[in-house]
Structures are given as C-alpha cells and as structure tokens.
Design an enzyme around this catalytic site. Sequence first.
Site, PDB file in Angstrom:
ATOM      1  N   HIS A  18       0.778  -0.972  -0.007  1.00  0.00           N
ATOM      2  CA  HIS A  18      -0.234  -0.307   0.229  1.00  0.00           C
ATOM      3  C   HIS A  18       1.329   1.364  -0.190  1.00  0.00           C
ATOM      4  O   HIS A  18       1.826   1.637   0.708  1.00  0.00           O
ATOM      5  CB  HIS A  18      -0.866  -0.119   1.504  1.00  0.00           C
ATOM      6  CG  HIS A  18      -1.678   1.131   1.598  1.00  0.00           C
ATOM      7  ND1 HIS A  18      -2.395   1.385   2.263  1.00  0.00           N
ATOM      8  CD2 HIS A  18      -2.297   2.600   0.535  1.00  0.00           C
ATOM      9  CE1 HIS A  18      -3.353   2.528   2.037  1.00  0.00           C
ATOM     10  NE2 HIS A  18      -3.215   2.701   0.536  1.00  0.00           N
ATOM     11  N   ASP A  19       0.595   1.958  -0.507  1.00  0.00           N
ATOM     12  CA  ASP A  19       1.302   3.272  -0.794  1.00  0.00           C
ATOM     13  C   ASP A  19       1.556   4.030   0.184  1.00  0.00           C
ATOM     14  O   ASP A  19       2.769   4.776   0.248  1.00  0.00           O
ATOM     15  CB  ASP A  19       1.195   3.942  -2.280  1.00  0.00           C
ATOM     16  CG  ASP A  19       0.183   4.827  -2.921  1.00  0.00           C
ATOM     17  OD1 ASP A  19      -0.904   4.575  -0.799  1.00  0.00           O
ATOM     18  OD2 ASP A  19      -0.685   5.458  -3.321  1.00  0.00           O
ATOM     19  N   THR A  20       0.573   3.903   0.916  1.00  0.00           N
ATOM     20  CA  THR A  20       0.645   4.870   2.391  1.00  0.00           C
ATOM     21  C   THR A  20       1.328   4.404   3.416  1.00  0.00           C
ATOM     22  O   THR A  20       2.359   5.418   4.237  1.00  0.00           O
ATOM     23  CB  THR A  20      -0.434   5.472   2.416  1.00  0.00           C
ATOM     24  OG1 THR A  20      -1.606   5.751   1.507  1.00  0.00           O
ATOM     25  CG2 THR A  20      -0.750   6.238   3.816  1.00  0.00           C
TER      26      THR A  20
END
Length: 473
Positions: free
Chosen positions: A236-238
């Site tokens: 997940h990019d976050t």
Amino acid sequence: MICHLAIDIGASSGRHILGWVENGRMHLKEVYRFENRLVTKNGHLCWDMDALWNSVLEGLRACRAAGYVPATLGIDTWAVDFVLLDENGGVLGDTVAYRDVRTEGERARLEPVLPFAEHYARTGIQYQPFNTAYQLTALKREHPEQLAAARTFLMVPDYLNYKLTGVAANEYTNASTTALVGAESRNWDDELIARLGLPRGIFQPIRMPGQVLGHFTAAVREAAGFDCSVLLPATHDTGSAFLAVPARDENAVYLSSGTWSLLGVENPVPITSAASAAANFTNEGGYGGTYRYLKNIMGLWMIQSVRRELGGQAPDGARPSFPELIAAAQEAADFPGVVFTGDDRFLAPRSMIEEVKAACAEAGYPRPETTGQLMQTIYNSLARDYRRAVEELQGLTGRACTSLNIVGGGSQDGHLNQMTANATGLPVYAGPTEGTALGNLMVQFLASGEYPDLQAARDAIKQSFTIKEVFPQ
C-alpha cells in the site's frame, strides 16, 4: 553496485525508481515513468490493467537498456481495488476503480447484517464508500456469477506480483484496507466474511512486508532481459510513504501528500473505540506490525483535476504547470473561500471547477471566479482540514503533537506547506519528495542488510535528502 527497484504506481502515474546505498547514503534514479488513467467500461470507471501491466514490463526493459539489473524489486500501489481470477488464472470482469459509484448506499444496505459500529470495532477501518468490503458486496449484487466463478482475490499490487512471479498472495498492508481483516489478528476475519456472504476460499494467505515472493517467470525473464527477486514492500503506497518519514520524535505527525492526503501517526496497537469510529480515523496495517492511525483527506486530487480541466479548456490543450497554479493562488491569498474536501461530490465530478464554485457559494463564501481564487479555495480547505485532523488526532491518542512531517509530491508545494504550518501551529518538515518509492526501497535495503534496522534507515534519510523546514507565521 547492488541496486534495487521500486515500481511505485499511483492513481494518475507510475514510475520505476532504482535505489542503492553508497557510504551509508541513499541514492535514487528514475528510469521510467508512465501514465495511469481511468477508463469507462461497461458503465463503470475502471483501471486498464492490461496497459498497467505493459507499463510494468516496459519499465523493466528500460532498466535493462540503461544497464541496470536490480537484485530485488517491489511494487506498491493505491489500496482497496482488486482483481478476481478464475480457476485457470484468467481475469474475471473489469477492475472497477474506487471512484466508481457502484457502492453508493452499500453501507446502509449492509447495516442490518453488519452494523458499521461492529464492523469498525472488528477491523478498525474507517468508513469510505469505496471500501473493498462494499465493492465486493456490490459486485455480488451486480455480477454474482463472477464471485461464483472466482478462485483467487488479489489486490492490484498482488495481481502485478502474480503476473511477475506466478505466485498468488495477499500482502498485509494492502489487505488491511479491505475492511475484512481483523485489526488485532492481522488475518482475514472469517466470521465477517461469512456474514457478508463472500466466498472465503478466494482470499489468499496474508504475507508480511519484507518477505520474498519469488523470481520472475520464464516469460517475464524473456520480456525483461533479466531475472530478479520479487520482494514484498509495504504494497500500500501510504504504508511505504510512512516508512520514509524521518520523524524527530514519537509525537510527530506524518502526512503523505499526493492524490490523497493521509495524515496520522504510527501506533503499536489499533484504536477501535466508538470515538475513533465517529471521527472516521482508520487503523491500516504497517511495516513491522505497526498500525498507521490516520485520517483520509481528499488531497491534491482536486488540484490535479482542476489542472486537467483547465488544459481541456485551453485552445492548445496545454495544462498549466503546478508552479503556475501555485503562483495564481498566492496572488489571491486573501480570498476567503472554503469547502469541505471530504464531500463525495469531489470524488469524480464531471467538472471539479464547477463543483468547487458551487460548494463554496453554498457554504456562504464568495464564489471563486479566477483560477487564483479557485486554487486558494482548495488550499484554504486543505489547510483547514489538516488542522482539524491534527486536533482530532491529539484528542484520540492523548499525544501532544510536536511537528508535521510531509512526504510525497505535495511536499514540494511551498505555499501549501506554509499554510499548513500556519493553520496547525506546528513546524512543518517537508521531504523527501519521492517518499513512497523511497519507503518501498527501504524495505528492500533492510532485507538485503544494507541497514541494520528501520531507525538506521530513517536516520540515513536525513543525510541523503533535503528536508525543508517551515515554521508558523
């Protein structure tokens, strides 16, 4: 030189960024960039997964052409969206995007079966109309035959990893955003899945970031011109972006600023109280068993949409640059307009410009007429929402926040950084810009032993990249 590759894919673009460590300092090199866009298929907004996969392969070829053969690679993307595979590994249906309207009203429909208060208490995941759980139940109503034929559920980065390696697995940080994973167990919540009427067998064993998934398939080796070990970062990019925050103390607030603004802290345990649910904070899984306790704020999507729209209105189709938009806002710095960025009307409007104008007038503010007034309205609104999120965060965690640390593309926006410092009363530390790709690479650096632990890697960020300091005025 041993190098590693981060394939960092956002909602509007993707990039292949090489990283290596030399004398303790991190170095980055972008070797390929591509556009990612929504398409309309069968009445829905969808991701073009064939184009996305081809872009992944083109980036691998670009690496080889530039003379680089990475030892490992990791992929990160946005969350919540998924791909279903049949018994032969073929894709079922379209990969509908989270901005589609198919989940409208889904929470209300499910309330008798699974009250949201209980849903939140079990998973710790905030309400968003596009939560994966709602997407799956909406799919069950529209295309039950697809769920019936499905044998494998993969999030977007899981699917790309499957295409690279032939191994089907669900990575934890992305799986946690589905609202189908137990907050404390960090595993699929079987009872919840059963109550929603979803087939349990499609969900794969959850793997943690840092694990090696496998090597390229023979077909990918031939297409790329080399072999590589595929490792799971925080997909997940976050989750990757939060890793790249060089926080100064445990009371620092993190802000991943891109298409979405994700503002929060790292916690060792989830917070699933009724007060947390009411404030709509989420507990997403992080690297090393941590939780990203954060608030989703609309972010730069509104600015990106305005920019595209202005380009469409220009005779030559040229979009204004971000510096030009920032300068226009600065010229209109006294404009008082404010909207609520969390309003669903801004998710995928026909015209972002007209929606902002209408919402501003409905809220009792002057209607923005110039580009500068429109931009300043968005900036005013983001800064206000950041302040509110910090205030809520302090109340829910009992922490006295000491600073706001911004990573991602939005960290380059000096006007927004200053407004954020002024609104929150906190010093702002902006950078690194490529926070998401860097966080992806940090997991690879740690797996290869180039840093002994996460703190050492975070300390190296301060020595490797420029961090701008902005103080309240």
